[in-house]
Motif scaffolding. Structure first.
Motif, PDB file in Angstrom:
ATOM      1  N   GLN A   5       0.847  -1.183   0.000  1.00 17.53           N
ATOM      2  CA  GLN A   5       0.000   0.000   0.000  1.00 17.53           C
ATOM      3  C   GLN A   5       0.887   1.238   0.000  1.00 17.53           C
ATOM      4  N   ALA A   6       0.900   1.922  -1.138  1.00 16.19           N
ATOM      5  CA  ALA A   6       1.681   3.153  -1.243  1.00 16.19           C
ATOM      6  C   ALA A   6       0.811   4.347  -0.890  1.00 16.19           C
ATOM      7  N   SER A   7       1.395   5.302  -0.196  1.00 13.02           N
ATOM      8  CA  SER A   7       0.666   6.508   0.174  1.00 13.02           C
ATOM      9  C   SER A   7       1.637   7.667   0.336  1.00 13.02           C
ATOM     10  N   GLY A   8       1.079   8.856   0.483  1.00 16.97           N
ATOM     11  CA  GLY A   8       1.901  10.029   0.753  1.00 16.97           C
ATOM     12  C   GLY A   8       2.088  10.976  -0.400  1.00 16.97           C
ATOM     13  N   GLY A   9       1.544  10.632  -1.552  1.00 12.78           N
ATOM     14  CA  GLY A   9       1.664  11.531  -2.692  1.00 12.78           C
ATOM     15  C   GLY A   9       0.835  12.784  -2.507  1.00 12.78           C
ATOM     16  N   GLY A  10       1.019  13.722  -3.425  1.00  8.73           N
ATOM     17  CA  GLY A  10       0.267  14.959  -3.350  1.00  8.73           C
ATOM     18  C   GLY A  10       0.804  15.984  -4.310  1.00  8.73           C
ATOM     19  N   LEU A  11       0.329  17.208  -4.129  1.00  7.47           N
ATOM     20  CA  LEU A  11       0.742  18.330  -4.955  1.00  7.47           C
ATOM     21  C   LEU A  11       1.696  19.203  -4.142  1.00  7.47           C
ATOM     22  N   VAL A  12       2.844  19.513  -4.716  1.00  7.53           N
ATOM     23  CA  VAL A  12       3.839  20.319  -4.008  1.00  7.53           C
ATOM     24  C   VAL A  12       4.527  21.243  -4.999  1.00  7.53           C
ATOM     25  N   GLN A  13       4.990  22.380  -4.518  1.00 11.98           N
ATOM     26  CA  GLN A  13       5.732  23.290  -5.390  1.00 11.98           C
ATOM     27  C   GLN A  13       7.160  22.816  -5.575  1.00 11.98           C
ATOM     28  N   ALA A  14       7.750  23.214  -6.683  1.00  9.51           N
ATOM     29  CA  ALA A  14       9.156  22.883  -6.933  1.00  9.51           C
ATOM     30  C   ALA A  14      10.006  23.337  -5.753  1.00  9.51           C
TER      31      ALA A  14
END
Length: 124
Positions: A5-14
């Protein structure tokens, strides 16, 4: 039943950071290696980082060396991928995979078990 189970992704700035987690179950954790792979739209899946859970050996793709760190908590059957100094080109779906006694292999076909992906999007 083997599950990843992979988790922790999201949207982030450079320039930002994210930490991905891969929670594993259903197999003898210490006998395996865990690899992180990623796939961007229209591109082939590529290896990012790998860890041998028996001895802690690690390896990284050249594109992420010095920015990403892979680690494990064997007591929790969890592998982490700390991603710092993120770049727009790191945008992809990230997958974790498990392979039995393969060391720090970057060969996708040596990983028998795959989790669902987690989306990482880095905006410029």
């Amino acid at each position: 039943e083997v599950q990843l189970q992979a988790s922790g992704g999201g949207l982030v700035q450079a320039g930002g950071s994210l930490r991905l987690s891969c929670q594993a179950s259903g197999f003898a954790f210490d006998d395996y290696a865990i690899g992180w792979f990623r796939q961007a739209p229209g591109k082939e899946r590529e290896g990012v980082s790998y860890i041998s859970l028996s001895d802690g050996d690690t390896d990284y793709a050249d594109s992420v060396k010095g920015r990403f760190t892979i680690s494990s908590d064997n007591a929790k059957n969890t592998v982490y991928l700390q991603m710092n100094s993120l770049k727009p080109e790191d945008t992809a779906v990230y997958f974790c995979a498990a392979g039995s006694r393969i060391g720090v292999s970057d060969r996708r076909n040596e990983y028998a078990y795959w989790g669902q992906g987690t989306q990482v999007t880095v905006s410029s």
